[in-house]
Design a protein around this motif. Sequence first.
Motif, PDB file in Angstrom:
ATOM      1  N   ALA A 137       0.839  -1.247   0.125  1.00 47.97           N
ATOM      2  CA  ALA A 137       0.142  -0.016   0.021  1.00 47.97           C
ATOM      3  C   ALA A 137       0.945   1.260   0.008  1.00 47.97           C
ATOM      4  O   ALA A 137       0.626   2.310  -0.839  1.00 47.97           O
ATOM      5  CB  ALA A 137      -0.959   0.019   1.188  1.00 47.97           C
ATOM      6  N   LYS A 138       1.988   1.327   0.887  1.00 49.62           N
ATOM      7  CA  LYS A 138       2.927   2.517   0.812  1.00 49.62           C
ATOM      8  C   LYS A 138       3.474   2.564  -0.512  1.00 49.62           C
ATOM      9  O   LYS A 138       3.653   3.762  -1.150  1.00 49.62           O
ATOM     10  CB  LYS A 138       3.803   2.200   1.927  1.00 49.62           C
ATOM     11  CG  LYS A 138       4.890   3.341   2.073  1.00 49.62           C
ATOM     12  CD  LYS A 138       5.818   3.216   3.420  1.00 49.62           C
ATOM     13  CE  LYS A 138       6.851   4.180   3.599  1.00 49.62           C
ATOM     14  NZ  LYS A 138       7.622   3.917   4.708  1.00 49.62           N
ATOM     15  N   PHE A 139       3.878   1.402  -1.249  1.00 48.98           N
ATOM     16  CA  PHE A 139       4.510   1.750  -2.474  1.00 48.98           C
ATOM     17  C   PHE A 139       3.813   2.101  -3.476  1.00 48.98           C
ATOM     18  O   PHE A 139       3.947   3.213  -4.365  1.00 48.98           O
ATOM     19  CB  PHE A 139       5.101   0.281  -2.732  1.00 48.98           C
ATOM     20  CG  PHE A 139       5.892   0.231  -4.066  1.00 48.98           C
ATOM     21  CD1 PHE A 139       7.401   0.506  -3.993  1.00 48.98           C
ATOM     22  CD2 PHE A 139       5.617  -0.131  -5.356  1.00 48.98           C
ATOM     23  CE1 PHE A 139       8.093   0.692  -5.124  1.00 48.98           C
ATOM     24  CE2 PHE A 139       6.448  -0.142  -6.353  1.00 48.98           C
ATOM     25  CZ  PHE A 139       7.447   0.247  -6.150  1.00 48.98           C
ATOM     26  N   THR A 140       2.394   1.510  -3.660  1.00 45.24           N
ATOM     27  CA  THR A 140       1.663   1.993  -4.685  1.00 45.24           C
ATOM     28  C   THR A 140       1.309   3.332  -4.370  1.00 45.24           C
ATOM     29  O   THR A 140       0.821   4.258  -5.466  1.00 45.24           O
ATOM     30  CB  THR A 140       0.345   1.182  -4.704  1.00 45.24           C
ATOM     31  OG1 THR A 140      -0.400   0.908  -3.338  1.00 45.24           O
ATOM     32  CG2 THR A 140       0.709  -0.295  -5.164  1.00 45.24           C
ATOM     33  N   ALA A 141       0.934   3.850  -3.187  1.00 43.74           N
ATOM     34  CA  ALA A 141       0.643   5.243  -2.871  1.00 43.74           C
ATOM     35  C   ALA A 141       1.815   6.160  -3.373  1.00 43.74           C
ATOM     36  O   ALA A 141       1.432   7.242  -3.947  1.00 43.74           O
ATOM     37  CB  ALA A 141       0.232   5.406  -1.427  1.00 43.74           C
ATOM     38  N   ALA A 142       3.136   5.817  -3.231  1.00 40.54           N
ATOM     39  CA  ALA A 142       3.974   6.595  -3.647  1.00 40.54           C
ATOM     40  C   ALA A 142       4.361   6.388  -5.027  1.00 40.54           C
ATOM     41  O   ALA A 142       4.948   7.529  -5.764  1.00 40.54           O
ATOM     42  CB  ALA A 142       5.392   6.109  -3.047  1.00 40.54           C
ATOM     43  N   PHE A 143       4.138   5.414  -5.796  1.00 43.53           N
ATOM     44  CA  PHE A 143       4.079   5.146  -7.341  1.00 43.53           C
ATOM     45  C   PHE A 143       2.955   4.783  -8.057  1.00 43.53           C
ATOM     46  O   PHE A 143       2.810   3.783  -8.305  1.00 43.53           O
ATOM     47  CB  PHE A 143       5.417   4.117  -7.535  1.00 43.53           C
ATOM     48  CG  PHE A 143       6.496   4.418  -6.970  1.00 43.53           C
ATOM     49  CD1 PHE A 143       7.486   5.143  -7.483  1.00 43.53           C
ATOM     50  CD2 PHE A 143       6.965   3.690  -5.542  1.00 43.53           C
ATOM     51  CE1 PHE A 143       8.791   5.458  -6.848  1.00 43.53           C
ATOM     52  CE2 PHE A 143       7.981   4.091  -5.192  1.00 43.53           C
ATOM     53  CZ  PHE A 143       9.062   4.762  -5.486  1.00 43.53           C
ATOM     54  N   PRO A 144       2.073   5.943  -8.258  1.00 43.84           N
ATOM     55  CA  PRO A 144       0.757   5.535  -8.592  1.00 43.84           C
ATOM     56  C   PRO A 144       0.663   5.063 -10.100  1.00 43.84           C
ATOM     57  O   PRO A 144      -0.134   4.595 -10.538  1.00 43.84           O
ATOM     58  CB  PRO A 144       0.082   7.122  -8.632  1.00 43.84           C
ATOM     59  CG  PRO A 144       1.236   7.927  -8.658  1.00 43.84           C
ATOM     60  CD  PRO A 144       2.153   7.354  -7.827  1.00 43.84           C
ATOM     61  N   GLY A 145       1.779   5.234 -10.769  1.00 44.41           N
ATOM     62  CA  GLY A 145       1.845   4.592 -12.123  1.00 44.41           C
ATOM     63  C   GLY A 145       2.037   3.295 -12.413  1.00 44.41           C
ATOM     64  O   GLY A 145       1.811   2.625 -13.297  1.00 44.41           O
ATOM     65  N   VAL A 146       2.015   2.198 -10.974  1.00 47.30           N
ATOM     66  CA  VAL A 146       1.939   0.959 -11.113  1.00 47.30           C
ATOM     67  C   VAL A 146       0.305   0.420 -11.170  1.00 47.30           C
ATOM     68  O   VAL A 146      -0.115  -0.749 -11.125  1.00 47.30           O
ATOM     69  CB  VAL A 146       2.625   0.312  -9.789  1.00 47.30           C
ATOM     70  CG1 VAL A 146       4.087   0.626  -9.669  1.00 47.30           C
ATOM     71  CG2 VAL A 146       1.878   0.642  -8.349  1.00 47.30           C
ATOM     72  N   GLN A 147      -0.502   1.429 -11.114  1.00 45.84           N
ATOM     73  CA  GLN A 147      -1.971   1.307 -11.451  1.00 45.84           C
ATOM     74  C   GLN A 147      -2.600   2.016 -12.706  1.00 45.84           C
ATOM     75  O   GLN A 147      -1.993   3.204 -12.910  1.00 45.84           O
ATOM     76  CB  GLN A 147      -2.773   1.296 -10.147  1.00 45.84           C
ATOM     77  CG  GLN A 147      -2.591   0.705  -9.025  1.00 45.84           C
ATOM     78  CD  GLN A 147      -3.338  -0.734  -8.876  1.00 45.84           C
ATOM     79  OE1 GLN A 147      -3.199  -1.441  -9.579  1.00 45.84           O
ATOM     80  NE2 GLN A 147      -4.297  -0.813  -7.770  1.00 45.84           N
ATOM     81  N   PRO A 148      -2.958   1.195 -13.576  1.00 45.73           N
ATOM     82  CA  PRO A 148      -3.799   1.957 -14.766  1.00 45.73           C
ATOM     83  C   PRO A 148      -5.096   2.827 -14.007  1.00 45.73           C
ATOM     84  O   PRO A 148      -5.567   2.480 -13.007  1.00 45.73           O
ATOM     85  CB  PRO A 148      -4.298   0.934 -15.553  1.00 45.73           C
ATOM     86  CG  PRO A 148      -4.586  -0.185 -14.664  1.00 45.73           C
ATOM     87  CD  PRO A 148      -3.414  -0.201 -13.509  1.00 45.73           C
ATOM     88  N   THR A 149      -5.196   3.799 -14.781  1.00 47.28           N
ATOM     89  CA  THR A 149      -6.514   4.594 -14.380  1.00 47.28           C
ATOM     90  C   THR A 149      -7.534   4.192 -14.769  1.00 47.28           C
ATOM     91  O   THR A 149      -7.673   3.234 -16.060  1.00 47.28           O
ATOM     92  CB  THR A 149      -6.364   6.033 -14.826  1.00 47.28           C
ATOM     93  OG1 THR A 149      -6.380   6.000 -16.133  1.00 47.28           O
ATOM     94  CG2 THR A 149      -4.916   6.542 -14.170  1.00 47.28           C
ATOM     95  N   PHE A 150      -8.876   4.199 -14.072  1.00 47.77           N
ATOM     96  CA  PHE A 150     -10.158   3.981 -14.715  1.00 47.77           C
ATOM     97  C   PHE A 150     -11.262   5.184 -14.480  1.00 47.77           C
ATOM     98  O   PHE A 150     -12.361   4.925 -15.008  1.00 47.77           O
ATOM     99  CB  PHE A 150     -10.654   2.553 -14.090  1.00 47.77           C
ATOM    100  CG  PHE A 150     -10.856   2.774 -12.742  1.00 47.77           C
ATOM    101  CD1 PHE A 150     -12.171   3.245 -12.042  1.00 47.77           C
ATOM    102  CD2 PHE A 150     -10.180   2.163 -11.931  1.00 47.77           C
ATOM    103  CE1 PHE A 150     -12.103   3.083 -10.907  1.00 47.77           C
ATOM    104  CE2 PHE A 150     -10.257   2.038 -10.494  1.00 47.77           C
ATOM    105  CZ  PHE A 150     -11.319   2.697 -10.104  1.00 47.77           C
TER     106      PHE A 150
END
Length: 338
Positions: A63-76
């Motif tokens: 959770a900490k990592f994905t919050a810092a690097f939002p590019g690891v999730q595609p947008t919808f």
Amino acid sequence: LTAAELDSFVTKASPEDLAFYNQLLTCTDDSGWNPFDDNGLPEGRRRDTLSLMLSKVSPENLAKFTAAFPGVQPTFTNTDAYEAGGNSQNGQTNNGIHWAPPSDPLFQDGVSADDVNQRQFGDCWYVASLAGLAQKDPAFVQEGIKQNPNGTVSVRVWDKEGNYHWVTMTADLPSDQNGNPIGTYGNGESWPAYYEKAFAMVYSDDGDDERGYGGIEGDDPKKSAPYLTGKEGEDLTTGGFLGIGEHEDKSLESLKEAYSSGKVVTVSTPADEGLDKNHPAEWGNTYHSNHAYYVRGFTDDGKVILGNPWGVSGYPPITVSQEQFNKYFGNAEAFDAP
């Protein structure tokens, strides 16, 4: 860094430091020192870097990592499914679309075209190609996805130079207010959802750095082939959509020849809503205008059997004669299954 070293770094680094590192990775403007250098990393190398890091981080730090690097999730947020929900608040819309992990495993009984069930996102052009590939070479599709020890999922995706990369993503998927995935899914298995999510993370037709589910809605099935196999697709018809009954060079024999040689074959329907009401009654609700299908086979008398990527349970395959094909379909395309 080893997985332990990377995880120790993420544990000790402040969210602000991690966010600054993300800024360094993603800012590709001129550095200002001279007119020939750039900051950051190009999108492809950035994706590889983040995928490798994400595959190593412990579940406690995801959770900490994905919050810092939002590019690891595609947008919808730029999809029709999202926009139908209204205003966004805390990552959700008023119809409850949000990220949530699925309750099903990657595989239940291997890979099959019958597993593929397109849902709310308008990416039939990609999903039809995925279903056709799953039919022709299920082992290849299954080898192209893996679950990592930390619970993340990696999918093999090719770039425009024909090189494959493992695109790593978190296990959560766009879901409705009840936690049910709204994207492409399977029958008690989730592998199709991660193929779609990986594609949403890398596909960009206009070169925009922002990747998302909205960017994969509404395109040409031929364009999905390089991402699935590393090889270009080909046109099997030359006439395209010229008007009802006015297509050129659309012999079903050319489709059969390509299909029999091992290729994945897809076809599309014109954007004519009048056909939705006037198609043959035996096709039921399986036929739809402005949609993509994949070839499942041929009858002994030469008719083509088409599968709808919406799923066989609610939309069974339809059998189409040459005359019907000329009137209701067009734009046949093919690509090699490895």
